[in-house]
Write a protein that holds these residues in place. Structure first.
Motif, PDB file in Angstrom:
ATOM      1  N   ALA A  62       0.854  -1.188   0.000  1.00  0.00           N
ATOM      2  CA  ALA A  62       0.000   0.000   0.000  1.00  0.00           C
ATOM      3  C   ALA A  62       0.893   1.241   0.000  1.00  0.00           C
ATOM      4  CB  ALA A  62      -0.885  -0.008   1.243  1.00  0.00           C
ATOM      5  N   LEU A  63       0.509   2.238  -0.803  1.00  0.00           N
ATOM      6  CA  LEU A  63       1.261   3.506  -0.851  1.00  0.00           C
ATOM      7  C   LEU A  63       0.550   4.553  -0.015  1.00  0.00           C
ATOM      8  CD1 LEU A  63       2.045   3.970  -4.664  1.00  0.00           C
ATOM      9  CD2 LEU A  63       3.415   2.817  -2.928  1.00  0.00           C
ATOM     10  N   GLU A  64       1.280   5.150   0.897  1.00  0.00           N
ATOM     11  CA  GLU A  64       0.717   6.239   1.716  1.00  0.00           C
ATOM     12  C   GLU A  64       1.549   7.492   1.507  1.00  0.00           C
ATOM     13  OE1 GLU A  64      -0.293   5.337   5.858  1.00  0.00           O
ATOM     14  OE2 GLU A  64       0.530   7.302   6.419  1.00  0.00           O
ATOM     15  N   ARG A  65       0.876   8.581   1.167  1.00  0.00           N
ATOM     16  CA  ARG A  65       1.582   9.868   1.037  1.00  0.00           C
ATOM     17  C   ARG A  65       1.949  10.373   2.420  1.00  0.00           C
ATOM     18  NH1 ARG A  65      -0.920  13.970  -3.385  1.00  0.00           N
ATOM     19  NH2 ARG A  65       0.269  15.405  -2.066  1.00  0.00           N
ATOM     20  N   LYS A  66       3.207  10.797   2.571  1.00  0.00           N
ATOM     21  CA  LYS A  66       3.645  11.276   3.887  1.00  0.00           C
ATOM     22  C   LYS A  66       3.031  12.635   4.221  1.00  0.00           C
ATOM     23  CE  LYS A  66       8.253  10.614   4.366  1.00  0.00           C
ATOM     24  NZ  LYS A  66       9.646  10.199   3.978  1.00  0.00           N
ATOM     25  N   ASP A  67       2.732  13.452   3.184  1.00  0.00           N
ATOM     26  CA  ASP A  67       2.220  14.798   3.492  1.00  0.00           C
ATOM     27  C   ASP A  67       0.748  14.768   3.913  1.00  0.00           C
ATOM     28  OD1 ASP A  67       1.344  14.148   0.924  1.00  0.00           O
ATOM     29  OD2 ASP A  67       1.799  16.103   0.035  1.00  0.00           O
ATOM     30  N   THR A  68      -0.054  13.904   3.276  1.00  0.00           N
ATOM     31  CA  THR A  68      -1.499  13.890   3.574  1.00  0.00           C
ATOM     32  C   THR A  68      -1.921  12.675   4.402  1.00  0.00           C
ATOM     33  OG1 THR A  68      -1.927  12.662   1.533  1.00  0.00           O
ATOM     34  CG2 THR A  68      -2.053  15.065   1.386  1.00  0.00           C
ATOM     35  N   HIS A  69      -1.013  11.713   4.549  1.00  0.00           N
ATOM     36  CA  HIS A  69      -1.282  10.421   5.227  1.00  0.00           C
ATOM     37  C   HIS A  69      -2.362   9.616   4.504  1.00  0.00           C
ATOM     38  CE1 HIS A  69       1.267  11.855   8.425  1.00  0.00           C
ATOM     39  NE2 HIS A  69       0.520  12.940   8.515  1.00  0.00           N
ATOM     40  N   SER A  70      -2.615   9.949   3.233  1.00  0.00           N
ATOM     41  CA  SER A  70      -3.684   9.232   2.528  1.00  0.00           C
ATOM     42  C   SER A  70      -3.135   8.051   1.733  1.00  0.00           C
ATOM     43  CB  SER A  70      -4.456  10.192   1.616  1.00  0.00           C
ATOM     44  OG  SER A  70      -3.543  10.893   0.807  1.00  0.00           O
ATOM     45  N   PHE A  71      -3.980   7.033   1.609  1.00  0.00           N
ATOM     46  CA  PHE A  71      -3.685   5.867   0.775  1.00  0.00           C
ATOM     47  C   PHE A  71      -3.931   6.262  -0.674  1.00  0.00           C
ATOM     48  CE2 PHE A  71      -5.774   2.525  -1.698  1.00  0.00           C
ATOM     49  CZ  PHE A  71      -4.803   1.526  -1.702  1.00  0.00           C
ATOM     50  N   ILE A  72      -2.973   5.964  -1.584  1.00  0.00           N
ATOM     51  CA  ILE A  72      -3.140   6.400  -2.975  1.00  0.00           C
ATOM     52  C   ILE A  72      -3.064   5.260  -3.988  1.00  0.00           C
ATOM     53  CG2 ILE A  72      -2.323   8.745  -2.485  1.00  0.00           C
ATOM     54  CD1 ILE A  72       0.348   7.920  -3.928  1.00  0.00           C
ATOM     55  N   GLY A  73      -2.864   4.013  -3.528  1.00  0.00           N
ATOM     56  CA  GLY A  73      -2.783   2.898  -4.468  1.00  0.00           C
ATOM     57  C   GLY A  73      -1.727   1.896  -4.027  1.00  0.00           C
ATOM     58  N   PHE A  74      -1.200   1.139  -4.984  1.00  0.00           N
ATOM     59  CA  PHE A  74      -0.150   0.167  -4.604  1.00  0.00           C
ATOM     60  C   PHE A  74       0.995   0.180  -5.607  1.00  0.00           C
ATOM     61  CE2 PHE A  74      -2.841  -2.855  -7.211  1.00  0.00           C
ATOM     62  CZ  PHE A  74      -1.879  -3.242  -8.130  1.00  0.00           C
ATOM     63  N   THR A  75       2.148  -0.249  -5.129  1.00  0.00           N
ATOM     64  CA  THR A  75       3.296  -0.590  -5.980  1.00  0.00           C
ATOM     65  C   THR A  75       4.016  -1.727  -5.272  1.00  0.00           C
ATOM     66  OG1 THR A  75       3.535   1.693  -6.727  1.00  0.00           O
ATOM     67  CG2 THR A  75       5.448   0.262  -7.027  1.00  0.00           C
ATOM     68  N   GLY A  76       4.465  -2.708  -6.027  1.00  0.00           N
ATOM     69  CA  GLY A  76       5.196  -3.791  -5.365  1.00  0.00           C
ATOM     70  C   GLY A  76       5.274  -5.032  -6.213  1.00  0.00           C
ATOM     71  N   PHE A  77       5.428  -6.150  -5.513  1.00  0.00           N
ATOM     72  CA  PHE A  77       5.770  -7.406  -6.179  1.00  0.00           C
ATOM     73  C   PHE A  77       4.628  -8.413  -6.143  1.00  0.00           C
ATOM     74  CE2 PHE A  77       9.772  -5.734  -4.277  1.00  0.00           C
ATOM     75  CZ  PHE A  77      10.376  -5.373  -5.474  1.00  0.00           C
ATOM     76  N   ALA A  78       4.591  -9.235  -7.197  1.00  0.00           N
ATOM     77  CA  ALA A  78       3.603 -10.318  -7.271  1.00  0.00           C
ATOM     78  C   ALA A  78       4.243 -11.499  -7.993  1.00  0.00           C
ATOM     79  CB  ALA A  78       2.366  -9.839  -8.032  1.00  0.00           C
ATOM     80  N   HIS A  79       3.587 -12.639  -7.861  1.00  0.00           N
ATOM     81  CA  HIS A  79       4.015 -13.839  -8.589  1.00  0.00           C
ATOM     82  C   HIS A  79       2.935 -14.131  -9.635  1.00  0.00           C
ATOM     83  CE1 HIS A  79       5.851 -14.724  -4.479  1.00  0.00           C
ATOM     84  NE2 HIS A  79       6.855 -14.474  -5.265  1.00  0.00           N
ATOM     85  N   PRO A  80       3.199 -13.896 -10.922  1.00  0.00           N
ATOM     86  CA  PRO A  80       2.171 -14.164 -11.938  1.00  0.00           C
ATOM     87  C   PRO A  80       1.731 -15.627 -11.881  1.00  0.00           C
ATOM     88  CG  PRO A  80       4.042 -13.025 -12.907  1.00  0.00           C
ATOM     89  CD  PRO A  80       4.438 -13.376 -11.512  1.00  0.00           C
ATOM     90  N   LYS A  81       0.422 -15.812 -12.096  1.00  0.00           N
ATOM     91  CA  LYS A  81      -0.170 -17.144 -11.909  1.00  0.00           C
ATOM     92  C   LYS A  81      -0.289 -17.933 -13.215  1.00  0.00           C
ATOM     93  CE  LYS A  81      -1.287 -16.810  -7.479  1.00  0.00           C
ATOM     94  NZ  LYS A  81      -0.322 -15.737  -7.264  1.00  0.00           N
ATOM     95  N   PHE A  82       0.155 -17.353 -14.323  1.00  0.00           N
ATOM     96  CA  PHE A  82      -0.009 -18.047 -15.604  1.00  0.00           C
ATOM     97  C   PHE A  82       1.329 -18.609 -16.092  1.00  0.00           C
ATOM     98  CE2 PHE A  82       0.626 -13.508 -16.340  1.00  0.00           C
ATOM     99  CZ  PHE A  82       1.686 -13.506 -17.223  1.00  0.00           C
ATOM    100  N   GLU A  83       1.235 -19.519 -17.061  1.00  0.00           N
ATOM    101  CA  GLU A  83       2.445 -20.121 -17.625  1.00  0.00           C
ATOM    102  C   GLU A  83       2.904 -19.336 -18.839  1.00  0.00           C
ATOM    103  OE1 GLU A  83       2.771 -24.300 -18.538  1.00  0.00           O
ATOM    104  OE2 GLU A  83       1.551 -24.749 -16.759  1.00  0.00           O
ATOM    105  N   ALA A  84       4.202 -19.014 -18.832  1.00  0.00           N
ATOM    106  CA  ALA A  84       4.815 -18.347 -19.991  1.00  0.00           C
ATOM    107  C   ALA A  84       6.295 -18.683 -19.916  1.00  0.00           C
ATOM    108  CB  ALA A  84       4.606 -16.835 -19.913  1.00  0.00           C
TER     109      ALA A  84
END
Ligand SMILES: CC(C)(COP(=O)(O)OP(=O)(O)OC[C@H]1O[C@@H](n2cnc3c(N)ncnc32)[C@H](O)[C@@H]1OP(=O)(O)O)[C@@H](O)C(=O)NCCC(=O)NCCS
Length: 186
Positions: free
Chosen positions: A67-89
């Motif tokens: 979860a991304l939180e802005r330090k100036d407003t303390h608001s949640f603004i979305g996400f950035t990070g890691f995942a494990h794709p579930k499909f075969e490629a």
């Protein structure tokens, strides 16, 4: 209890999710502009299931779609990070980096700031050997972030979870390897 903070940047905290994030994330996933390059918007139920999986993954693995939180407003603004794709490629299983921000938070560099910090965390702290990212060829805003954080285009593929001929099926694939990342940082 305060959520665990995994990464801090100049303007953001990347942390475990908390209940007060849910309403914003439900609205984001119902916003047609935010979800333009997904097959459909998410129902509230689907978003709640998504949050549950994300929280469990972060707890279990020590990383995930933070979860991304802005330090100036303390608001949640979305996400950035890691995942494990579930499909075969030919590039899976792998570590994927991804991002999704509320529409009113675009154009301020938050996704790029968070993604750069995630790459450093992924290679230095989590010791990943490679990180990949992909999106529909139409999603040039997302591809732009991949370029800005130093990833290289390694190919294109048809997303196997989309039906043949779907307008979003063709995807770009970008990658970055630990040794390349670490030598550009020294
Ligand atoms: C993809 C997405 C996260 C990109 O968000 P964004 O705000 O456009 O991305 P950035 O963080 O890179 O910010 C871009 C702009 O902010 C501006 N900006 C303003 N202040 C800035 C600052 N301090 N630092 C950097 N950029 C800044 C720049 O002009 C930059 O534009 P540029 O690309 O021309 O350099 C957003 O469009 C989104 O959430 N889309 C929907 C979800 C999605 O498609 N996710 C990917 C699916 S695979």
């Amino acid at each position: 209890m305060a959520p665990i903070i995994f990464i801090e940047t100049e303007r953001l905290l990347l942390r475990q999710w908390k209940a007060t994030d849910f309403s914003t994330y439900i609205s984001m996933n119902q916003d047609k502009e935010v979800m333009q390059y997904f097959p459909s918007v998410f129902s509230e139920e689907k978003t709640r299931q998504h949050i549950d999986i994300i929280q469990k993954n972060i707890k279990q693995d020590g990383y995930g779609l933070f979860a991304l939180e802005r330090k100036d407003t303390h608001s949640f603004i979305g996400f950035t990070g890691f995942a494990h794709p579930k499909f075969e490629a030919d590039f899976t299983p792998c570590i994927e980096i991804g991002w999704r921000l509320s529409r009113n938070q675009w154009g301020m560099g938050f996704a790029t700031e968070a993604a750069k910090a995630c790459l450093a965390y992924g290679f230095r702290t989590l010791q990943f050997s490679a990180i990949h990212s992909f999106t529909s060829v139409l999603n040039t805003r997302s591809e732009q972030i991949m370029k800005k954080i130093g990833m290289q285009k390694t190919g294109e593929f048809d997303h196997p979870l989309l039906e043949q001929g779907h307008y979003l099926q063709k995807h770009v694939l970008y990658s970055i390897h630990s040794n390349n990342f670490l030598c550009t940082q020294n």
